[in-house]
Structure formats: structure tokens, C-alpha cells
Design an enzyme around this catalytic site. Structure first.
Site, PDB file in Angstrom:
ATOM      1  N   GLU A  66      -9.265 -11.964 -27.825  1.00 55.56           N
ATOM      2  CA  GLU A  66      -9.914 -12.358 -26.643  1.00 55.56           C
ATOM      3  C   GLU A  66     -10.590 -13.867 -26.663  1.00 55.56           C
ATOM      4  O   GLU A  66     -11.820 -13.590 -26.588  1.00 55.56           O
ATOM      5  CB  GLU A  66     -10.806 -11.010 -26.393  1.00 55.56           C
ATOM      6  CG  GLU A  66      -9.842  -9.866 -26.084  1.00 55.56           C
ATOM      7  CD  GLU A  66     -10.917  -8.828 -25.477  1.00 55.56           C
ATOM      8  OE1 GLU A  66     -12.311  -8.836 -25.643  1.00 55.56           O
ATOM      9  OE2 GLU A  66     -10.244  -7.691 -24.941  1.00 55.56           O
ATOM     10  N   GLU A 109      -4.930  -2.935 -26.307  1.00 58.49           N
ATOM     11  CA  GLU A 109      -5.818  -2.010 -26.177  1.00 58.49           C
ATOM     12  C   GLU A 109      -6.267  -1.538 -24.911  1.00 58.49           C
ATOM     13  O   GLU A 109      -5.991  -2.011 -23.856  1.00 58.49           O
ATOM     14  CB  GLU A 109      -7.210  -2.971 -26.388  1.00 58.49           C
ATOM     15  CG  GLU A 109      -7.049  -3.619 -27.883  1.00 58.49           C
ATOM     16  CD  GLU A 109      -8.737  -4.601 -28.114  1.00 58.49           C
ATOM     17  OE1 GLU A 109      -9.608  -4.274 -27.230  1.00 58.49           O
ATOM     18  OE2 GLU A 109      -8.607  -5.321 -28.889  1.00 58.49           O
TER      19      GLU A 109
HETATM   20  C1  GLA Z   1     -12.702  -5.546 -26.454  1.00 61.88           C
HETATM   21  C2  GLA Z   1     -12.313  -6.301 -27.979  1.00 61.88           C
HETATM   22  C3  GLA Z   1     -12.394  -4.672 -28.905  1.00 61.88           C
HETATM   23  C4  GLA Z   1     -13.513  -3.862 -28.325  1.00 61.88           C
HETATM   24  C5  GLA Z   1     -13.321  -3.527 -27.167  1.00 61.88           C
HETATM   25  C6  GLA Z   1     -14.440  -2.395 -26.650  1.00 61.88           C
HETATM   26  O1  GLA Z   1     -11.443  -5.327 -25.670  1.00 61.88           O
HETATM   27  O2  GLA Z   1     -11.086  -6.631 -27.894  1.00 61.88           O
HETATM   28  O3  GLA Z   1     -12.341  -5.199 -30.251  1.00 61.88           O
HETATM   29  O4  GLA Z   1     -14.637  -4.518 -28.755  1.00 61.88           O
HETATM   30  O5  GLA Z   1     -13.347  -4.672 -26.390  1.00 61.88           O
HETATM   31  O6  GLA Z   1     -14.086  -1.901 -25.419  1.00 61.88           O
END
Ligand code: GLA
Ligand code: ZN
Length: 666
Positions: free
Chosen positions: A149, A298
Site C-alpha cells: 500500500e 486483503e
Molecule cells: C492494511 C494493511 C495491512 C493491515 C490492514 C489492517 O490494509 O495492508 O497490513 O494493516 O490494513 O486492516
């Protein structure tokens, strides 16, 4: 490729246990019980993988990957560049990013790096090179995720100098830059590249737009450093991705995706519940990065930890959410994360197994999804959506509007969603794509607030209409050039002839403006909010007026507000309003859809989502999802097999609350 299903797994959190291998064995058994076939590892593990400069310790990672492989679980490896370790920061404090106020950001919250720091680049190259050598040929490592990210802007002196060099390359001369940015305005004329600042807050529109492009360029360069190390060392079937944050606007996602094999993203509902008509747009956006299927890298197992209220999704809602992602082109779904670590910033985040290593109640829902995927076998392999509608998404335009909203509630994405949602409500599938994407396969193209429209883009849109397409131009479209300067002509600029109208004036509205009772807009109650444009048909053009303004600010009164113009074999609808109510917007979009001949994937009652996917052999599959918390009945136009339960379906289909069906017409 079979659907991939799994988790983000951090075995490094448990290396302190007396027997980490036994602990992993117990965990991997549970992963099998959920039918997981993929795990993502390593993306924050820098301090363990390289505890001191150039000293690598890959043992635990190697063991974990092998143990997973033995259980039939494949690995996606993250490059850990989002978490530069303390020793590196101590050695080179200059790799820490600088914020807008000129402060070095703090170590320890991830992505604390300056994306342009050479010492950081070298350290990343050393580690990623070693990881690529160690794991590149491992048959069980099926893909690589670069960083995590990307999200930070840096305002250090080095970034400023690189920005100046970037501009010198783009413009060739300061005369050109001064001309395109209209720098005589407020005495901004530059005589030396070194005089050009990094914009902090509002500034010259040309400067602000170029800064976003520079950030894009910086991340792309940083990403390319890693891709160039990985590509020659990884096996040919392994892919490279980055996990994006959907509507994040920090850089141009089309540009960054160009060097990746696969688009992926991280989807969190956060607070509240699933709004499938909005999240569908996010999936479609990510599918549009590379114009093909993507990975949901995710998603939340129940709840997050970073909203004001971190409520859990209802029983069944996550299963519906994951099927929703698949119905929009996801090939994989991974929960973040597997197990609650005892420490660290995310102790309260949802997981599959808790701090005691025991399955949480949510685990049973993951098992349900695992059973679904197992029941399908490979039937979805290579299946794709075939939308007839495209919505264009322009980062340049979004940045331009964001910097000068003119009405502070005017939000580019909300305005785009105002067109997306009525289509979603009718189960009309949509591609959200770059303004440079090919348009031949569409019948309807919607161009929402594309304030920056290049001559090539305008030409492609005009050709689309001439060839028989239906084009919708909305407020603010076609006003500026690629330097964020106003065009020396009225809106919609190069598309004026095709639209058959020009915009005589635009108004930010303090109070919404009433529209005259035209049937297409739902009678007499329609109003335009935030924005209104006074349209004038071009002399000699046969323009149909779909709506007019009633008495409002005096300037708009009685003037055309929404128009339609036949052009070539196609039509252009110009929408000079921002309809206040979604119900009115539904009427308008329904009218546009009817006019364009676009068909829904499947007509279904309210809050029942249906998407058609086409298999490589041409066969259709329908994914149906009941987003209601009550049962629903869907009439079916054909007989089908319900692949999730193995039952035939004919006449009508009953769906339980959050129920899902995958139908194959027979
Ligand atoms: C982000 C990160 C993850 C984690 C999530 C928690 O998307 O990529 O590593 O921290 O948030 O919701
Ligand atoms: Zn910097």
C-alpha cells in the site's frame, strides 16, 4: 486458475515459542480445515530476514513455505520494503520521509521511507535481490507482492530537486513551463529550475498537477527497481503485483499497474456494513487497472481495528462480500490476518484464530466459503465479465477538481458513483477504465466530470459516437488541457460538435436548482445540487432538450439542463446537472440505458446482485447474491444448475439472507 483462498500469515510473530515448528504445524492444520490454498508471507519481516546489514536469515521463511507446500498451500511472497528496520534508519536517517511541515516522519508505522532515497533503494535492492535468489525458483512461491500500500508523499530537499529535474525533462525549457503554467499570474515566472517549489497546500494548478505525476513517477521507478531484480530470477509462471488501496488518489494507478502482471487490492468495509453498489465500483476500478481479473489480497475477517467503531460484519455477510468480489472479477480472496499477534499496533483487528491459537467464531464462515470454492472445482477458471458500459476514471481530472472544487462538497468519486450506483441497482455490469482505454467493445460510455480531456481522448470518444455508441458527458467535462490550464474555448471543448451544445456558464449552487417537469427526470420534483451548467444548443443542431431549469438564480431560469444529440450513428447525452436525489438519477440513468440498448446481466428484485461471467468456451455463469438480511425469491428466465448445492433451479430461486447461488443455465 482455480480460485485462490487464504490468509496473510506472519509466522515471524511466533518465533519466540519453544517449538515454532510445532506451532506452525497446528496452524497449518487449521488452515487446511478452512480449505485455504494460499498464504501471503513476509511483507513486513525485514528486521528478521536481515537482522544486520547484508546478514540474511531466511531459515524460518524457508521452513514455513515448505511446510505450507506440504499442506497444499501456495505462497505469495511480499518484498518487505514497507517496513525498513531500525538499524537501517539509524544508519541513514535521511531515508525517513519528510512531511509537509518539514518534519522527518517517525520510524515504526510503515512506509516511513522517502521513495527517492538512494540509500533506501540500495538496501531494498540488496534484500530483494537475496530474496529473489533464495525463493525465485521455489515452485510453491506463485507470486510476489511489492511493498505494501504505497501511500506517502515526501517533501525533502532531494525530492524537490528530483521534481525540478522531472519538470526539466517534461518541458524542455523554462519558457515552455512558464507559458503552460501561466506564471505571469501572481509573478510566478521561473528563471531557474531550482526556484520551483514542491506544492504545499493550494498553488499554481499546473504545478499541483505535475507534482502528482512526479509522485506517480517516483513510485513507479521504485517499484521498477524491485521488478527488475525479481523478473530474471523468478520462475516464468510467477507473477508480480502490488496491493493497492482502490480509490486512493496519491498516484495514477493505471501508470503503476502497467509494470505489474496482476492488479490486487485490499478491501475493508471498516465501520458499518457492506454497501455492494459502492464496493462493486471499487472492484470494477481495480479490474480496470489491467483490464482483467484481479486478486483481493486483503479483506477483513469480521472486523478491523482502525475505525471509530470496529463492528463485526454479520454472520453470512463476509461470505456474500467475497462472492461479490468474485462476481466482479476477483480470482482470489485472502483474509488479513490469520492470527492475533500478542503485541504490535493491530492487537484488536479481526483474525481467523485468536491470541490463544484457537479458531474464532468467524472461522466457521471461512469454512463455508472454502466449501463453496471446493464445490465449484474449476468452473470459474478464466471466466470473465463482459460489460457493455464503461465509466472513464481520470486521475488528472480528479486531482484537478480536488485542488479547485469550486463547491467544497463536490467530490469526484462521489459524482462518479452517482452514475455507477443506478447501473449497479439494475445489475448492469460496468468497466471502470482509464480515459485512454479502448472503447470498441462498449455500447455506452460515461465520462463523469473529466475536466482534463486530451485531444487523443476526445478523438477516441468522437469516433465511438460516430460508430454508433452512446456517450454521456457530465458537468465539468472538457474544460482543461493536460497542463491543467483552461482551454481557450467553451466546454465541452473538443467534444462540443459531437454534443451539439456548449456550456455558456457553470455555477456552484448554494441552494439546489429546480428542474422543469420532464418525464425522464421523474416529474416536477427534480433538483440539481452543488453544480449547474447553462447549456446552449449550437445553431443549426437538432438537439433534444430532456430537462430545463425552473426559476432559480435568474441566470439558469428556463435554460436547457440535460440534452441529447444524434451524431453520426450514435448519440451524446450532455448532463449539465448533478441530480440531488438518487431516485431521480435512477430515472435519468434508466433512460440513458434504454436509449443505448444496454441490457442487465439479469433482472432481479432489489438488493439482489446478479452478474454474468462468460467462460473461455463461451458458456455463461451467473453469480446471484442476496444482500438483504431476509430471504428473497428471484424469478429465473432459464433452467439452471445451482453449482454450490448441486440442485437444479427453475422458475424461481429462493435465497436465504446473504444467500449466494452460482447458476449454470442448462
Ligand atoms: C492494511 C494493511 C495491512 C493491515 C490492514 C489492517 O490494509 O495492508 O497490513 O494493516 O490494513 O486492516
Ligand atoms: Zn524525499
Amino acid at each position: 486458475m482455480t480460485l485462490s483462498f487464504g490468509v496473510a500469515y506472519y509466522p515471524e510473530h511466533w518465533l519466540h515459542l519453544p517449538d515454532p515448528r510445532a506451532a506452525r504445524a497446528a496452524e497449518i492444520n487449521l488452515m487446511r480445515a478452512a480449505s485455504f490454498n494460499v498464504a501471503r508471507l513476509g511483507e513486513f519481516a525485514w528486521s528478521l530476514l536481515e537482522p544486520a546489514p547484508g546478514q540474511f536469515d531466511f531459515g524460518w521463511l524457508h521452513d514455513s513455505i515448505d511446510e505450507l507446500a506440504q499442506a497444499g498451500i501456495q505462497t505469495v511472497l511480499g518484498t518487505p520494503s514497507a517496513a525498513p528496520p531500525a538499524w537501517l534508519v539509524q544508519q541513514h536517517p535521511g531515508i525517513l520521509a519528510v512531511d509537509e511541515a518539514g518534519r522527518r516522519v517517525q520510524f515504526g508505522n510503515r512506509c516511513h521511507y522517502c521513495v527517492n532515497a538512494p540509500e533506501f533503494h540500495s538496501a531494498v535492492q540488496r534484500l530483494v535481490g537475496a530474496l529473489a535468489r533464495e525463493f525465485g525458483q521455489h515452485p510453491n512461491v506463485i507470486g510476489w507482492q511489492i511493498d505494501n500500500e504505497y501511500n506517502r508523499y515526501c517533501y525533502c530537499e532531494r525530492c524537490q530537486q528530483l521534481f525540478q529535474q522531472f519538470l526539466a525533462q517534461r518541458y524542455g525549457s523554462l519558457d515552455q513551463l512558464n507559458l503552460h503554467w501561466a506564471t505571469p499570474y501572481w509573478s510566478q515566472t521561473y528563471q531557474d529550475w531550482a526556484q520551483i517549489p514542491l506544492p504545499i497546500g493550494p498553488h499554481n494548478p499546473g504545478l499541483m498537477l505535475e507534482h502528482r505525476r512526479f509522485v506517480t513517477h517516483s513510485y513507479r521507478r521504485f517499484q521498477k527497481l524491485q521488478i527488475d531484480l525479481l523478473r530474471p530470477q523468478i520462475h516464468p509462471a510467477a507473477w508480480i503485483t502490488h496491493n493497492f488501496m482502490f480509490w486512493h488518489d496519491g498516484y495514477d494507478h493505471y501508470d503503476l499497474s502497467a509494470d505489474l502482471d496482476l492488479a490486487s487490492w485490499d478491501w475493508y468495509v471498516g465501520s458499518g456494513h457492506l454497501d455492494y453498489q459502492a464496493s462493486g465500483a471499487a472492484h470494477d476500478l481495480v479490474r480496470g487497472y489491467k483490464r482483467r481479473s484481479f486478486w483481493l489480497m486483503e479483506t477483513q475477517p469480521g472486523n478491523v481495528n482502525w475505525r471509530k467503531v470496529n463492528n463485526v460484519l454479520n454472520r453470512g455477510e463476509t461470505r456474500a462480500a467475497i462472492w461479490h468480489a468474485i462476481a466482479h472479477g476477483a480470482q482470489a480472496a485472502l483474509f488479513w490476518q490469520w492470527r492475533s499477534a500478542l503485541g504490535g499496533q493491530e492487537q484488536y483487528h479481526g483474525t481467523l484464530i485468536d491470541q490463544a491459537g484457537r479458531p474464532r467464531p468467524f472461522f466457521s464462515e471461512a469454512q463455508d466459503i472454502g466449501r463453496d470454492f471446493a464445490a465449484l472445482g474449476g468452473v470459474l477458471d478464466g471466466a470473465e465479465l463482459r460489460p457493455q458500459v464503461a465509466i472513464l476514471n481520470s486521475y488528472d481530472s480528479r486531482w484537478s477538481i480536488q485542488a479547485q472544487r469550486h463547491h467544497n462538497n463536490f467530490d469526484y468519486v462521489s459524482h462518479l458513483l452517482h452514475y455507477y450506483k443506478p447501473l449497479a441497482a439494475r445489475n448492469i455490469s460496468v468497466d471502470i477504465v482509464s480515459p485512454d482505454a479502448p472503447l470498441e467493445q462498449y455500447q455506452l460510455v460515461i465520462v463523469p466530470a473529466q475536466v482534463i480531456l486530451s485531444p487523443a481522448q476526445a478523438a477516441a470518444l468522437e469516433a465511438f459516437v460516430l460508430g454508433g455508441g452512446h456517450l454521456v458527458l457530465t458537468i465539468r467535462t472538457g474544460m482543461k488541457d493536460g497542463y491543467n490550464a483552461l482551454l481557450p474555448q467553451r466546454q465541452p471543448g473538443l467534444l462540443t460538435r459531437a454534443a451539439g451544445v456548449e456550456v455558456e456558464e457553470y455555477y456552484a449552487l448554494e441552494q439546489s436548482a429546480p428542474l422543469q417537469g420532464v418525464p425522464q427526470l421523474g416529474g416536477t420534483e427534480s433538483r440539481s445540487t452543488l453544480w449547474a451548467e447553462r447549456l446552449a444548443p449550437l445553431p443549426g443542431c437538432d438537439v433534444q432538450i430532456l430537462a430545463r431549469f425552473c426559476a432559480s438564480n435568474g441566470w439558469l431560469d428556463g435554460r436547457p439542463a440535460v440534452t441529447r444529440h444524434a451524431y453520426g450513428r450514435g448519440q451524446v447525452t450532455y448532463v449539465g446537472v448533478y441530480l440531488e436525489s438518487l431516485a431521480d438519477q435512477q430515472v435519468l440513468v434508466d433512460d440513458i440505458v434504454a436509449c443505448s440498448g444496454v441490457q442487465p446481466d439479469l433482472a432481479a428484485p432489489e438488493n439482489i446482485e446478479a452478474r454474468r461471467l462468460v467462460q473461455p468456451g463461451g458458456g455463461s455463469l451467473y453469480i446471484l447474491i442476496n444482500h438483504n438480511r431476509f430471504p428473497a425469491v428471484v424469478p429465473l428466465p432459464w433452467k439452471a444448475a445451482n453449482l454450490l448445492c448441486g440442485q437444479p433451479a427453475a422458475g424461481e430461486l429462493s435465497l436465504e439472507p446473504y444467500g449466494v447461488a452460482v447458476l449454470q443455465p442448462v
